[in-house]
Design a protein around this motif. Structure first.
Motif, PDB file in Angstrom:
ATOM      1  N   HIS A 178       4.096  -6.887   9.292  1.00 22.80           N
ATOM      2  CA  HIS A 178       3.592  -5.709   8.584  1.00 22.80           C
ATOM      3  C   HIS A 178       4.081  -4.436   9.275  1.00 22.80           C
ATOM      4  N   LEU A 179       4.479  -3.472   8.468  1.00 24.04           N
ATOM      5  CA  LEU A 179       4.896  -2.160   8.986  1.00 24.04           C
ATOM      6  C   LEU A 179       4.100  -1.068   8.288  1.00 24.04           C
ATOM      7  N   GLU A 180       3.396  -0.255   9.078  1.00 28.58           N
ATOM      8  CA  GLU A 180       2.707   0.930   8.552  1.00 28.58           C
ATOM      9  C   GLU A 180       3.579   2.151   8.844  1.00 28.58           C
ATOM     10  N   TYR A 181       3.762   3.008   7.845  1.00 27.13           N
ATOM     11  CA  TYR A 181       4.669   4.150   8.031  1.00 27.13           C
ATOM     12  C   TYR A 181       4.367   5.230   6.999  1.00 27.13           C
ATOM     13  N   PHE A 182       4.806   6.431   7.309  1.00 24.69           N
ATOM     14  CA  PHE A 182       4.753   7.545   6.361  1.00 24.69           C
ATOM     15  C   PHE A 182       6.176   7.758   5.837  1.00 24.69           C
ATOM     16  N   PRO A 183       6.409   7.589   4.552  1.00 28.23           N
ATOM     17  CA  PRO A 183       7.770   7.664   3.999  1.00 28.23           C
ATOM     18  C   PRO A 183       8.425   9.020   4.242  1.00 28.23           C
ATOM     19  N   ARG A 237       0.845  -1.199   0.000  1.00 27.63           N
ATOM     20  CA  ARG A 237       0.000   0.000   0.000  1.00 27.63           C
ATOM     21  C   ARG A 237       0.875   1.240   0.000  1.00 27.63           C
ATOM     22  N   GLN A 238       0.536   2.174  -0.874  1.00 26.94           N
ATOM     23  CA  GLN A 238       1.244   3.451  -0.929  1.00 26.94           C
ATOM     24  C   GLN A 238       0.566   4.456   0.010  1.00 26.94           C
ATOM     25  N   ALA A 239       1.335   5.391   0.521  1.00 24.65           N
ATOM     26  CA  ALA A 239       0.774   6.420   1.395  1.00 24.65           C
ATOM     27  C   ALA A 239      -0.130   7.343   0.592  1.00 24.65           C
ATOM     28  N   SER A 240      -1.272   7.686   1.186  1.00 25.20           N
ATOM     29  CA  SER A 240      -2.231   8.565   0.510  1.00 25.20           C
ATOM     30  C   SER A 240      -2.953   9.400   1.561  1.00 25.20           C
ATOM     31  N   GLY A 241      -2.671  10.689   1.585  1.00 18.81           N
ATOM     32  CA  GLY A 241      -3.321  11.560   2.565  1.00 18.81           C
ATOM     33  C   GLY A 241      -2.962  11.151   3.976  1.00 18.81           C
ATOM     34  N   GLN A 242      -3.997  10.825   4.774  1.00 16.90           N
ATOM     35  CA  GLN A 242      -3.780  10.396   6.150  1.00 16.90           C
ATOM     36  C   GLN A 242      -3.551   8.895   6.264  1.00 16.90           C
ATOM     37  N   SER A 243      -3.598   8.194   5.145  1.00 25.29           N
ATOM     38  CA  SER A 243      -3.415   6.743   5.150  1.00 25.29           C
ATOM     39  C   SER A 243      -1.943   6.399   4.962  1.00 25.29           C
ATOM     40  N   PRO A 244      -1.343   5.659   5.902  1.00 28.37           N
ATOM     41  CA  PRO A 244       0.091   5.348   5.793  1.00 28.37           C
ATOM     42  C   PRO A 244       0.365   4.264   4.757  1.00 28.37           C
ATOM     43  N   ALA A 245       1.603   4.201   4.338  1.00 27.98           N
ATOM     44  CA  ALA A 245       2.032   3.113   3.460  1.00 27.98           C
ATOM     45  C   ALA A 245       2.216   1.852   4.299  1.00 27.98           C
ATOM     46  N   MET A 246       2.270   0.701   3.621  1.00 29.07           N
ATOM     47  CA  MET A 246       2.456  -0.556   4.340  1.00 29.07           C
ATOM     48  C   MET A 246       3.461  -1.439   3.615  1.00 29.07           C
ATOM     49  N   LEU A 247       4.407  -1.976   4.382  1.00 31.04           N
ATOM     50  CA  LEU A 247       5.357  -2.958   3.883  1.00 31.04           C
ATOM     51  C   LEU A 247       5.117  -4.289   4.579  1.00 31.04           C
ATOM     52  N   ILE A 248       5.434  -5.373   3.883  1.00 32.18           N
ATOM     53  CA  ILE A 248       5.376  -6.710   4.469  1.00 32.18           C
ATOM     54  C   ILE A 248       6.729  -7.372   4.318  1.00 32.18           C
TER      55      ILE A 248
END
Length: 265
Positions: free
Chosen positions: A175-180, A120-131
């Motif tokens: 899973h890691l949620e983060y803002f790049p 998942r790519q970061a979009s607005g208030q939604s963070p990106a996600m890596l696995i």
């Protein structure tokens, strides 16, 4: 063959019996070797047709019933905890003797295959996600840790438990949620018995998963287009030769009538 860190050994042949009406039942004793012969668990189970009636686990030293019919049987056995423990200890000694044959299998280790991907790519208030996924490793214990600029990340991290692959190996996903942030370094650190030091895998954000898929799709389309264009050119050349033969192979025919020396036809 691949071996689980939990080795199941049948300590005695199943006691198989069959009724006149074709129903059947059997009892089974299993030994679980948990990583080494110092930690052993005995499991007894009784089955009738395709139903497990009850089970005894030496760790809990308790019999559990799975049907109403087996409840009284389980209650009677649980009133004899010392006898249950004594019977289990007998089989544990047998299990250790059998386990000596399988000790090399238990100590074998297999290094995991590790893949980091973006879902998942970061979009607005939604963070990106890596696995970070580790596949096909043995034995079961493993630890996955996320690092950002060489500092451990503890927030916004979720992980699955070790999952059995069904082929004696395991897999796990973190899973890691983060803002790049520009120029940051994100890594997945894997600690496992197959390596004497932590294994570090770096995430390369230069080409995300979606971009990679688009690139592969575009490249495949380009190759297909080249093949179709080449095929069309070859077809055109063949048709052109068939319609306009070359001068060296022309069959020349006179369209004028032949004349005699006297000038008459």
């Amino acid at each position: 063959m691949r071996y689980d860190c939990v080795i199941y050994l049948a300590l005695l042949s199943p006691a198989l019996f069959e009724t006149v009406l074709g129903h059947y039942g059997f009892g089974l004793a299993l030994c679980r070797v948990l990583g080494s012969l110092k930690s052993i668990e005995i499991i007894y189970s009784v089955h009738y047709d395709k139903t497990e009636l009850l089970r005894f686990n030496s760790t809990e030293n308790k019999v559990v019933a799975y049907t109403e019919y087996a409840m009284k049987w389980a209650d009677d056995l649980n009133k004899k905890p010392e006898w249950l423990h004594m019977e289990a200890e007998k089989n544990i000694r047998d299990c250790k003797r059998f386990g000596q044959l399988f000790l090399p299998m238990i100590e074998e280790t297999v290094k995991p295959e590790v893949v980091i991907r973006s879902v998942r790519q970061a979009s607005g208030q939604s963070p990106a996600m890596l696995i970070c996924s580790a596949y096909d490793f043995y034995p079961k214990p493993i630890k996955l840790t996320w690092m950002r600029d060489d500092k451990e990340v503890t927030a916004d991290v979720t992980s699955t438990e070790e999952l059995a692959d069904g082929d004696w190996y395991y897999q796990i996903h973190s899973h890691l949620e983060y803002f790049p942030k520009p120029g940051e370094k994100i890594s997945c650190v894997v600690e496992h018995a197959s390596s004497n030091r932590p294994m570090i895998y770096h995430w390369d954000p230069s080409l995300s998963e979606s971009d990679r898929n688009k690139f592969i799709t575009g490249a495949a389309g380009l190759v297909l287009g080249v093949i179709m264009a080449a095929g069309g050119l070859i077809y055109y050349k063949i048709k052109h030769k068939a319609r306009f033969p070359s001068a060296g192979s022309q069959d020349i025919r006179c369209s004028e009538p032949l004349h005699t020396l006297s000038g008459t036809e």
